[in-house]
Scaffold this motif. Structure first.
Motif, PDB file in Angstrom:
ATOM      1  N   VAL A 156       0.827  -1.208   0.000  1.00  0.00           N
ATOM      2  CA  VAL A 156       0.000   0.000   0.000  1.00  0.00           C
ATOM      3  C   VAL A 156       0.863   1.259   0.000  1.00  0.00           C
ATOM      4  O   VAL A 156       1.800   1.378   0.788  1.00  0.00           O
ATOM      5  CB  VAL A 156      -0.946  -0.003   1.216  1.00  0.00           C
ATOM      6  CG1 VAL A 156      -1.785   1.261   1.270  1.00  0.00           C
ATOM      7  CG2 VAL A 156      -1.831  -1.236   1.182  1.00  0.00           C
ATOM      8  N   ARG A 157       0.498   2.175  -0.892  1.00  0.00           N
ATOM      9  CA  ARG A 157       1.139   3.488  -0.930  1.00  0.00           C
ATOM     10  C   ARG A 157       0.063   4.522  -0.647  1.00  0.00           C
ATOM     11  O   ARG A 157      -0.969   4.219  -0.092  1.00  0.00           O
ATOM     12  CB  ARG A 157       1.788   3.691  -2.298  1.00  0.00           C
ATOM     13  CG  ARG A 157       2.860   2.627  -2.555  1.00  0.00           C
ATOM     14  CD  ARG A 157       3.905   3.123  -3.503  1.00  0.00           C
ATOM     15  NE  ARG A 157       5.001   2.161  -3.554  1.00  0.00           N
ATOM     16  CZ  ARG A 157       5.424   1.591  -4.647  1.00  0.00           C
ATOM     17  NH1 ARG A 157       4.869   1.893  -5.793  1.00  0.00           N
ATOM     18  NH2 ARG A 157       6.411   0.742  -4.614  1.00  0.00           N
ATOM     19  N   ARG A 158       0.299   5.753  -1.069  1.00  0.00           N
ATOM     20  CA  ARG A 158      -0.661   6.827  -0.754  1.00  0.00           C
ATOM     21  C   ARG A 158      -2.017   6.639  -1.418  1.00  0.00           C
ATOM     22  O   ARG A 158      -3.045   6.768  -0.783  1.00  0.00           O
ATOM     23  CB  ARG A 158      -0.076   8.173  -1.185  1.00  0.00           C
ATOM     24  CG  ARG A 158       0.484   8.956  -0.061  1.00  0.00           C
ATOM     25  CD  ARG A 158       0.706  10.413  -0.386  1.00  0.00           C
ATOM     26  NE  ARG A 158       0.609  10.743  -1.779  1.00  0.00           N
ATOM     27  CZ  ARG A 158       1.544  11.361  -2.493  1.00  0.00           C
ATOM     28  NH1 ARG A 158       2.659  11.703  -1.935  1.00  0.00           N
ATOM     29  NH2 ARG A 158       1.367  11.640  -3.749  1.00  0.00           N
ATOM     30  N   ASN A 159      -2.014   6.414  -2.720  1.00  0.00           N
ATOM     31  CA  ASN A 159      -3.276   6.331  -3.468  1.00  0.00           C
ATOM     32  C   ASN A 159      -3.440   4.936  -4.051  1.00  0.00           C
ATOM     33  O   ASN A 159      -3.378   4.731  -5.260  1.00  0.00           O
ATOM     34  CB  ASN A 159      -3.296   7.374  -4.585  1.00  0.00           C
ATOM     35  CG  ASN A 159      -3.301   8.779  -4.042  1.00  0.00           C
ATOM     36  OD1 ASN A 159      -4.146   9.110  -3.220  1.00  0.00           O
ATOM     37  ND2 ASN A 159      -2.364   9.592  -4.470  1.00  0.00           N
ATOM     38  N   GLU A 196      -1.456   9.396 -13.172  1.00  0.00           N
ATOM     39  CA  GLU A 196      -2.071   9.992 -14.357  1.00  0.00           C
ATOM     40  C   GLU A 196      -1.235   9.801 -15.607  1.00  0.00           C
ATOM     41  O   GLU A 196      -1.642  10.212 -16.693  1.00  0.00           O
ATOM     42  CB  GLU A 196      -2.326  11.478 -14.113  1.00  0.00           C
ATOM     43  CG  GLU A 196      -3.363  11.704 -13.026  1.00  0.00           C
ATOM     44  CD  GLU A 196      -3.614  13.176 -12.752  1.00  0.00           C
ATOM     45  OE1 GLU A 196      -3.005  14.021 -13.447  1.00  0.00           O
ATOM     46  OE2 GLU A 196      -4.406  13.470 -11.851  1.00  0.00           O
ATOM     47  N   SER A 197      -0.049   9.198 -15.456  1.00  0.00           N
ATOM     48  CA  SER A 197       0.794   8.959 -16.620  1.00  0.00           C
ATOM     49  C   SER A 197       1.526   7.639 -16.446  1.00  0.00           C
ATOM     50  O   SER A 197       1.612   7.108 -15.339  1.00  0.00           O
ATOM     51  CB  SER A 197       1.802  10.098 -16.800  1.00  0.00           C
ATOM     52  OG  SER A 197       2.668  10.152 -15.689  1.00  0.00           O
ATOM     53  N   ALA A 198       2.046   7.128 -17.563  1.00  0.00           N
ATOM     54  CA  ALA A 198       2.793   5.872 -17.541  1.00  0.00           C
ATOM     55  C   ALA A 198       3.973   6.003 -18.487  1.00  0.00           C
ATOM     56  O   ALA A 198       3.921   6.747 -19.468  1.00  0.00           O
ATOM     57  CB  ALA A 198       1.893   4.716 -17.974  1.00  0.00           C
ATOM     58  N   THR A 236       2.736  -1.499 -17.060  1.00  0.00           N
ATOM     59  CA  THR A 236       1.410  -2.103 -17.096  1.00  0.00           C
ATOM     60  C   THR A 236       0.451  -1.160 -16.386  1.00  0.00           C
ATOM     61  O   THR A 236       0.624  -0.856 -15.208  1.00  0.00           O
ATOM     62  CB  THR A 236       1.429  -3.489 -16.442  1.00  0.00           C
ATOM     63  OG1 THR A 236       2.371  -4.296 -17.149  1.00  0.00           O
ATOM     64  CG2 THR A 236       0.066  -4.142 -16.508  1.00  0.00           C
ATOM     65  N   ALA A 237      -0.541  -0.692 -17.145  1.00  0.00           N
ATOM     66  CA  ALA A 237      -1.405   0.378 -16.659  1.00  0.00           C
ATOM     67  C   ALA A 237      -2.874   0.032 -16.824  1.00  0.00           C
ATOM     68  O   ALA A 237      -3.259  -0.713 -17.722  1.00  0.00           O
ATOM     69  CB  ALA A 237      -1.104   1.677 -17.426  1.00  0.00           C
ATOM     70  N   VAL A 238      -3.687   0.614 -15.937  1.00  0.00           N
ATOM     71  CA  VAL A 238      -5.134   0.623 -16.103  1.00  0.00           C
ATOM     72  C   VAL A 238      -5.443   1.906 -16.865  1.00  0.00           C
ATOM     73  O   VAL A 238      -5.060   2.995 -16.438  1.00  0.00           O
ATOM     74  CB  VAL A 238      -5.859   0.603 -14.746  1.00  0.00           C
ATOM     75  CG1 VAL A 238      -7.362   0.736 -14.943  1.00  0.00           C
ATOM     76  CG2 VAL A 238      -5.521  -0.669 -13.987  1.00  0.00           C
ATOM     77  N   VAL A 239      -6.116   1.749 -18.015  1.00  0.00           N
ATOM     78  CA  VAL A 239      -6.338   2.872 -18.917  1.00  0.00           C
ATOM     79  C   VAL A 239      -7.827   2.990 -19.210  1.00  0.00           C
ATOM     80  O   VAL A 239      -8.497   1.994 -19.499  1.00  0.00           O
ATOM     81  CB  VAL A 239      -5.557   2.664 -20.240  1.00  0.00           C
ATOM     82  CG1 VAL A 239      -5.812   3.801 -21.211  1.00  0.00           C
ATOM     83  CG2 VAL A 239      -4.066   2.516 -19.959  1.00  0.00           C
ATOM     84  N   ASP A 293      -7.660  10.081 -26.653  1.00  0.00           N
ATOM     85  CA  ASP A 293      -8.708   9.082 -26.408  1.00  0.00           C
ATOM     86  C   ASP A 293      -8.504   8.304 -25.116  1.00  0.00           C
ATOM     87  O   ASP A 293      -9.367   7.519 -24.719  1.00  0.00           O
ATOM     88  CB  ASP A 293      -8.780   8.076 -27.562  1.00  0.00           C
ATOM     89  CG  ASP A 293      -9.294   8.707 -28.842  1.00  0.00           C
ATOM     90  OD1 ASP A 293      -9.943   9.764 -28.767  1.00  0.00           O
ATOM     91  OD2 ASP A 293      -9.036   8.135 -29.918  1.00  0.00           O
ATOM     92  N   ILE A 294      -7.336   8.472 -24.466  1.00  0.00           N
ATOM     93  CA  ILE A 294      -7.052   7.653 -23.301  1.00  0.00           C
ATOM     94  C   ILE A 294      -6.722   8.495 -22.081  1.00  0.00           C
ATOM     95  O   ILE A 294      -6.308   9.643 -22.180  1.00  0.00           O
ATOM     96  CB  ILE A 294      -5.899   6.654 -23.560  1.00  0.00           C
ATOM     97  CG1 ILE A 294      -4.571   7.393 -23.779  1.00  0.00           C
ATOM     98  CG2 ILE A 294      -6.190   5.764 -24.734  1.00  0.00           C
ATOM     99  CD1 ILE A 294      -3.575   7.048 -22.738  1.00  0.00           C
ATOM    100  N   GLN A 295      -6.925   7.875 -20.927  1.00  0.00           N
ATOM    101  CA  GLN A 295      -6.540   8.475 -19.653  1.00  0.00           C
ATOM    102  C   GLN A 295      -5.962   7.358 -18.788  1.00  0.00           C
ATOM    103  O   GLN A 295      -6.618   6.342 -18.542  1.00  0.00           O
ATOM    104  CB  GLN A 295      -7.757   9.095 -18.959  1.00  0.00           C
ATOM    105  CG  GLN A 295      -7.456   9.652 -17.595  1.00  0.00           C
ATOM    106  CD  GLN A 295      -8.709  10.145 -16.879  1.00  0.00           C
ATOM    107  OE1 GLN A 295      -9.805  10.146 -17.423  1.00  0.00           O
ATOM    108  NE2 GLN A 295      -8.531  10.555 -15.643  1.00  0.00           N
ATOM    109  N   VAL A 296      -4.713   7.531 -18.348  1.00  0.00           N
ATOM    110  CA  VAL A 296      -4.100   6.556 -17.454  1.00  0.00           C
ATOM    111  C   VAL A 296      -4.705   6.742 -16.065  1.00  0.00           C
ATOM    112  O   VAL A 296      -4.772   7.859 -15.552  1.00  0.00           O
ATOM    113  CB  VAL A 296      -2.566   6.735 -17.407  1.00  0.00           C
ATOM    114  CG1 VAL A 296      -1.949   5.826 -16.351  1.00  0.00           C
ATOM    115  CG2 VAL A 296      -1.953   6.466 -18.774  1.00  0.00           C
TER     116      VAL A 296
END
Length: 158
Positions: free
Chosen positions: A62-65, A93-95, A100-103, A140-143
């Motif tokens: 676990v980290r801050r967010n 908000e960026s990668a 490996t990101a949730v987008v 079209d995307i947001q990390v």
């Protein structure tokens, strides 16, 4: 309601290693509850759908967010992320290339993929050679976050 941890396996991402080989099992000595916000597709993007729940994970994850999502699909199997796993996400908000990101796509659908910036836009690359990448414009995307850990609960696999 916290989920049972009787058979859960906790895998923490080790920095600076390829994701497929960067998972290190950790003990569940001290657990903390984090939000389990719904599910994410490891396959074709699915409609973003928030769910209010929670899961207990080791404090080292676990980290801050930090939040969790349940994986639905098989597009990330070569990164050791399987259908039914719960991924631990650090809200970002960026990668960087290869992370490996949730987008979120077009403010509607959410997917879990490896993220690459290319001349024409963004490539969302599955970690499964049987699946094709998704090509999109930057606009079209947001990390939404990066994968930092995995909770594997064999008894709860989807």
């Amino acid at each position: 309601m916290p989920s049972s941890t009787a058979q859960a396996q906790y895998l923490l991402r080790q920095p600076n290693l390829p994701l497929a080989s960067s998972w290190s099992p950790i003990d569940a000595d001290e657990l903390v509850e984090i939000p389990l916000l719904g599910r994410v597709s490891a396959g074709m993007p699915i409609e973003a759908c928030l769910d209010a729940g929670s899961i207990e994970v080791p404090t080292r994850m676990v980290r801050r967010n930090t939040y969790a999502l349940r994986v639905h699909g098989n597009s990330m199997i070569d990164c050791n992320i399987f259908d039914g796993d719960v991924i631990i996400i650090e809200r970002r908000e960026s990668a960087e290339n290869g992370e490996t990101a949730v987008v979120m796509i077009n403010d509607q659908e959410v997917t879990l993929k490896k993220f690459y910036i290319e001349k024409s836009g963004v490539r969302l690359q599955p970690a499964n050679e049987e699946m094709a990448p998704i090509y999109l414009r930057n606009s079209d995307i947001q990390v939404l976050g990066l994968v930092m850990g995995v909770v594997r609960q064999p008894d709860l696999a989807a």
